[in-house]
Design an enzyme around this catalytic site. Structure first.
Site, PDB file in Angstrom:
ATOM      1  N   GLY A   1       0.905  -1.208  -0.040  1.00  0.00           N
ATOM      2  CA  GLY A   1       0.133  -0.089   0.009  1.00  0.00           C
ATOM      3  C   GLY A   1       0.871   1.074  -0.069  1.00  0.00           C
ATOM      4  N   GLN A   2       2.328   1.020   0.399  1.00  0.00           N
ATOM      5  CA  GLN A   2       3.087   2.371   0.348  1.00  0.00           C
ATOM      6  C   GLN A   2       3.426   2.554  -1.060  1.00  0.00           C
ATOM      7  OE1 GLN A   2       3.912  -0.722  -0.326  1.00  0.00           O
ATOM      8  NE2 GLN A   2       6.231  -1.135   0.357  1.00  0.00           N
ATOM      9  N   GLY A   3       3.103   2.052  -2.075  1.00  0.00           N
ATOM     10  CA  GLY A   3       3.048   2.249  -3.357  1.00  0.00           C
ATOM     11  C   GLY A   3       4.652   1.777  -4.058  1.00  0.00           C
TER      12      GLY A   3
ATOM     13  N   ALA B   1      11.978  -2.192   6.899  1.00  0.00           N
ATOM     14  CA  ALA B   1      12.935  -1.373   7.233  1.00  0.00           C
ATOM     15  C   ALA B   1      13.310  -0.137   6.191  1.00  0.00           C
ATOM     16  CB  ALA B   1      14.702  -2.044   7.120  1.00  0.00           C
ATOM     17  N   SER B   2      11.813   0.115   5.646  1.00  0.00           N
ATOM     18  CA  SER B   2      11.866   1.393   4.494  1.00  0.00           C
ATOM     19  C   SER B   2      13.052   1.122   3.616  1.00  0.00           C
ATOM     20  CB  SER B   2      12.136   2.544   5.296  1.00  0.00           C
ATOM     21  OG  SER B   2      11.129   2.801   6.345  1.00  0.00           O
ATOM     22  N   ARG B   3      13.484  -0.006   3.343  1.00  0.00           N
ATOM     23  CA  ARG B   3      14.556  -0.322   2.316  1.00  0.00           C
ATOM     24  C   ARG B   3      14.208  -0.452   0.795  1.00  0.00           C
ATOM     25  NH1 ARG B   3      14.841  -5.766   1.235  1.00  0.00           N
ATOM     26  NH2 ARG B   3      17.066  -5.999   0.791  1.00  0.00           N
TER      27      ARG B   3
ATOM     28  N   GLY C   1      14.687   5.768   2.359  1.00  0.00           N
ATOM     29  CA  GLY C   1      13.358   5.364   2.603  1.00  0.00           C
ATOM     30  C   GLY C   1      12.406   6.287   3.415  1.00  0.00           C
TER      31      GLY C   1
ATOM     32  N   GLY D   1       9.190   5.234   4.531  1.00  0.00           N
ATOM     33  CA  GLY D   1       8.125   4.216   5.360  1.00  0.00           C
ATOM     34  C   GLY D   1       7.644   4.379   6.725  1.00  0.00           C
ATOM     35  N   GLU D   2       8.824   4.094   7.362  1.00  0.00           N
ATOM     36  CA  GLU D   2       8.570   4.111   8.960  1.00  0.00           C
ATOM     37  C   GLU D   2       8.736   5.591   9.641  1.00  0.00           C
ATOM     38  OE1 GLU D   2      10.726   0.422  10.201  1.00  0.00           O
ATOM     39  OE2 GLU D   2      11.697   1.246   8.516  1.00  0.00           O
TER      40      GLU D   2
END
Ligand code: FES
Ligand code: FES
Lengths: 784, 158
Positions: free
Chosen positions: A490-492, A531-533, A738, A740-741
């Protein structure tokens, strides 16, 4: 940004392209795990959970359940002696001799209907010998605490995790830098505080779902709402003692993850059950109640901070001790505590540091990865202490952050030289946007307004060699098919990967497809979607694959046209020569090749580009001091400022505005970056005001959406502002790192600091419920 | 064996007749009997709103209803709103205005909004927020959802 740099950024990098797959998501056509049809052969699994926080299993009698018509399998821990675990192999698929939390999976059944499966569980007798539980991390770390894992010394463990056999401490990260004891006397102001951050849950709106099948040849297939198909393949193979290639994981669309669908949790249960159903597929769908304990939760944290600064506000020393309540298994959580260890100062340059980050087993649900991986918990207290330090030293809270925050070239807490970072700019931007220093009038006489700021850093927490790979294949209609192994939660991620592939190859965004669902049999390897990696790591792999395909196309054309490849380019899906001005769409080239210049035969053939990325430069850290050359790949940094209004009559806290600025290196898709920032802010706000798994004697009191409340539209502020700062990362695709988090990392502290600004109370433990805030105001004499 | 009930109802304009167990939930009936998996189940206790469908035009939580309660009635699910080639303006707006991330909550938001926007063609932000306060979304922080609703209202007025 200078136009010079801008020109080097090809379209569609930096453009807010619409998300891929939204057509399916708005029409109901998107297939999530529970939507896959298996026909009448499908069996339904249910799990029996431990009713005790800590007990020995004395006996299990499954005979009556096995005799019940419709029951196809009953599976207990006796069937599966192997161990599971990402960083520390400390758990079995089903409990064997001991249960370690209320909810621990004791056994599972599969039946032709859910009703029969539930009835079967009622017919099973389990006898327990109840043991004394450990209910608090700090108590659990004491030498005389009851032992939860007497075998800790025998478990397999990653070489950067340090368990202490004979205790409940499954990792002790030590950081020693400079001379802390000598530094205190040089400090003109010192703050010392204790904070407690309770367990919370991820609450994806889609509960965990998994379907497993073992065919007669021993091939295992798992369909799961999963962030980590490849890690699950590996962990399952390990636990079952089979080869990785005999496990196939298929990951359809996923209804939110936030870390709880990373690693492995309930998926192993259903795979184990399916080993006994003669090839029939078995589905396990967690109920919302089970979701609170059968999947991962966020660890709790008891944290002690001591920090001091000189009269100019320069922070000279920190001494922090973190007791992480890891729960019954810390197979994943040990690395949360490591991350909190090597990032223990927050985003500050501090010359003298002593920190201990301890992962402690408790008889609570299993802690795992949760958006932020320890950073929101750690920053909750840390960023309040920095605030308090500022007030006590007579320095503006924004200024103290600007003075001390990490800057390019400074030495971080582990001795790593900080890379270029836009943190100072983020701090300035949020202060400006929230109109720092200006108090706005409250909306009613019984209300008080306040503003608060908190800053953050976070690095991807992962093994040093977590890798990504990708392929890019071109079809005869010019469509570009990108193979990858990471997930779009969902983050794309898929949208961003398509943008990168289009840019690197030179084709329109609309012609790029992502090969999904990810299937470990066909998709290239990716460590995990955590990990937003992905933007950075998988992005590098996709760019490498697209560049490889581009090179193949241009080499072919240069030979066929007898031109220098330097004179050729691919633009908008068309190969052009700047010299001869020839043009040809790539669709005519990429499958059938091109005729040789003399027409005597053909050149080329189907084009497939391949690419990979794995960081090679992360070093180990000294076990006694936590010092080393390069502890992490990079840090994403940022700042948040909020404005709140506190109701003096009720204690109710309303968040009126939230301003965020994060340095993402390069926003590949600014709308998606903003979406991450907004979603993260509200998730952080929700944990600040509402969320807590209320644990009493090891029993969760509120395992439902009625009693465990998350933020709704009316709680979320209508004024959310996202500011994107771009200081490029040297090894990120177009400089990207990243995001995300990170947006939920500083939120709790920012809100707490705003509450302090409004009414002068320090809240030591989220959630800041109306009741808690009111009682704190009462105690402080602010209300009567 | 429980006595089966002969259920007849209309879903997305099409009549259906099925023999079902009386305690079958409407959500399960739609998802498993009819294979319409666009209606999602997030909690099965009436809080998250993911399972919202329209019963004779009114939003209901299909996880809180037995299928037999829909006997003789008209049900509209997300699949009945529009197709990929012919999206409902609300669907179009959610897509364009980034009104979703994972999309699991989306069908419930869309169905909740259909009658709301029909009755309130020009809602204020506050009214929008109240209208969807019974639908949980963990991903978006709601801001882009609210913006999508504003865009949808605009499209529907046009
Ligand atoms: S599934 Fe019906 S309200 Fe949550
Ligand atoms: S978009 Fe994921 S829950 Fe709403």
């Amino acid at each position: 940004m200078t136009t010079e740099i801008k020109e080097r950024i090809p379209s569609p990098i930096g453009e807010s392209k619409p998300r891929l797959e939204n057509d399916q998501k708005v029409t109901g056509a998107a297939i999530f795990a529970d939507d896959i049809q298996f026909g009448n052969s499908l069996l339904y699994a249910r799990i029996m959970h431990s009713p005790h926080p800590h007990a020995l299993i004395k006996s299990i009698d499954t005979s009556k359940a096995e005799a019940l018509p419709g029951v196809k399998a009953v599976v207990t821990g006796a069937d599966f002696p192997g161990y599971l675990g990402l960083y520390l192999q400390d758990r079995h698929i089903f409990c064997r001799d001991r249960v370690r939390y209320v909810g621990d999976p004791v056994l599972g059944v599969a039946a032709t209907s859910e009703e029969i499966a539930v009835k079967a569980l009622d017919l099973i007798d389990v006898e327990y010998e109840v043991l004394e539980p450990v209910l608090n991390a700090e108590e659990g770390a004491k030498p005389d605490a009851p032992l939860i894992h007497p075998d800790l010394g025998n478990y397999k463990v990653a070489n950067f995790i340090f368990p202490q056999p004979g205790t409940n401490i499954s990792n002790h990260f030590k950081l020693r830098k400079g001379d802390v004891d000598g530094a205190w006397e040089k400090c003109s102001t010192i703050v010392e505080r204790k904070f407690w951050v309770p367990h919370i849950q991820h609450v994806p709106i889609e509960p965990h779902t998994a379907i497993a099948q073992w065919d007669e040849t021993g091939e295992i297939t798992l369909w799961a709402s999963s962030q980590s198909p490849f890690a699950q393949r590996n962990l399952l193979a390990q636990a079952l003692g089979v080869s990785q290639s005999s496990v196939r994981v298929i990951a359809p669309k996923i209804g939110g993850g936030f870390g709880c669908k990373a690693g492995i949790s309930m998926e192993a249960l259903v795979v184990a059950i399916a080993s006994k159903t003669n090839g029939r597929p078995v589905k396990l769908l967690l109920t919302r109640e089970e979701e609170f304990h059968t999947a991962f939760v966020r660890q709790e944290l008891i944290a002690y901070y001591k920090m001091g600064c000189d009269e100019n506000g320069k922070i000279l020393a920190m001494e922090n001790t973190y007791y992480w309540g890891g729960g019954a298994s810390t197979e994943y959580g040990v690395n949360v505590t490591r991350a909190a260890g090597y990032s223990c100062t927050g985003p500050y340059e501090v010359p003298n540091v002593k920190a201990d980050s301890l992962c402690v087993y408790t008889n609570h649900p299993v802690g795992g990865a949760y958006r932020g991986f320890g950073m929101p918990e750690m920053h909750t207290g840390l960023e309040q202490c920095v605030d308090e330090l500022a007030y006590k030293a007579g320095i503006d809270p924004v200024d103290i952050r600007s003075i001390n925050c990490v800057k390019e070239g400074c030495e971080t807490v582990t001795g790593f030289k900080m890379h270029p970072t836009g943190l100072s700019q983020c701090i300035e931007e949020t202060a400006k946007a929230i109109q720092w220093g200006q108090k706005s009038p409250a909306s009613a006489p019984n209300k008080r307004r306040g503003k608060g700021t908190a800053i953050m850093w976070k690095a991807p927490a992962m093994p040093p060699n977590a890798g990504s790979s990708a392929w890019v294949e071109l079809a005869e209609d010019g469509t570009v098919n990108v193979g990858l192994g990471g997930q779009d939660l969902g983050q794309g991620a898929f949208t961003v990967m398509a943008q990168m592939a289009a840019a690197a190859l030179g084709v329109p965004y609309e012609s790029v497809r992502i090969s999904s669902p990810v299937d470990t049999r066909y998709s290239p390897y990716e460590w995990q979607t955590v990990a937003s990696r992905l933007t950075w790591s998988m992005g590098n792999a996709v760019v490498a694959a697209a560049t490889d395909a581009r090179r193949q196309v241009l080499d072919l054309v240069s030979e066929a046209w007898d031109e220098d490849p330097e004179d050729l380019d691919i633009r908008d899906g068309i190969v052009v020569s700047y010299k001869s001005e020839q043009e040809q769409p790539i669709k005519d080239i990429v499958v059938y090749g091109l005729p040789k210049p003399d027409d005597q035969g053909w050149l080329g053939g189907p084009i497939i580009g391949r690419g990979k990325f794995m960081p090679s430069y992360v070093t180990g850290l000294d076990a006694e001091t936590g010092q080393g050359t390069r502890s992490v790949v990079h840090y994403t940094t940022g700042s948040q400022s909020v404005e709140v209004e506190v109701d003096l009559d009720t204690g109710c806290v309303e968040v009126l505005r939230g301003v965020s600025a994060f340095d993402v290196g390069r926003a590949i898709n600014p709308a998606l970056v903003e979406a991450q920032i907004e979603g993260g802010f509200v998730q952080g706000m929700s944990s600040a005001l509402f969320e807590e798994m209320i644990m009493v004697d090891g029993f969760m009191q509120n395992p439902s959406f009625v009693d465990y409340r998350i933020a709704t539209t009316t709680d979320a502020p209508s004024d959310l502002q996202s500011i994107i700062v771009e200081v490029p990362q040297d090894d990120g695709p177009w400089g990207a790192r990243g995001i995300g988090e990170h947006p939920m990392v500083p939120t709790v502290a920012a809100i707490a600091n705003a509450i302090y600004d409004a009414v002068g109370i320090r809240m030591m433990s989220p959630p800041f419920s109306a009741e808690k805030v009111y009682l704190a105001m009462l105690e402080a004499g602010i209300v009567e | 064996m429980t006595k089966l009930f002969k259920l007849s109802l209309t879903v997305n304009g099409n009549p259906y007749e099925r023999q079902i167990e009386p305690r079958l939930l409407l959500s399960d009936f739609l998802r498993h009997e009819l294979g319409m998996t666009g209606t999602h189940v997030g909690c099965e206790h009436g809080v998250c709103g993911a399972c919202t469908v329209l019963l004779n035009g009114d939003p209901v939580r299909s996880c809180l209803m037995f299928a037999v309660q829909a006997h003789g009635h008209e049900v509209l699910t997300v699949e009945g709103l529009g197709t990929i080639d012919d999206l409902h303006p609300i669907q179009q707006a959610f897509w364009e205005a980034h009104g979703l991330q994972c999309g699991f909550c989306t069908p419930g938001f869309l169905t909740t909004l259909v009658p709301f926007l029909e009755e309130n063609p020009d809602p204020s932000e506050e009214e929008i927020r109240v209208a969807i306060s019974g639908n949980l979304c963990r991903c978006t922080g709601y801001q882009h959802i609210v913006e999508a609703v504003q865009l949808a209202a605009e499209k529907m007025r046009a």
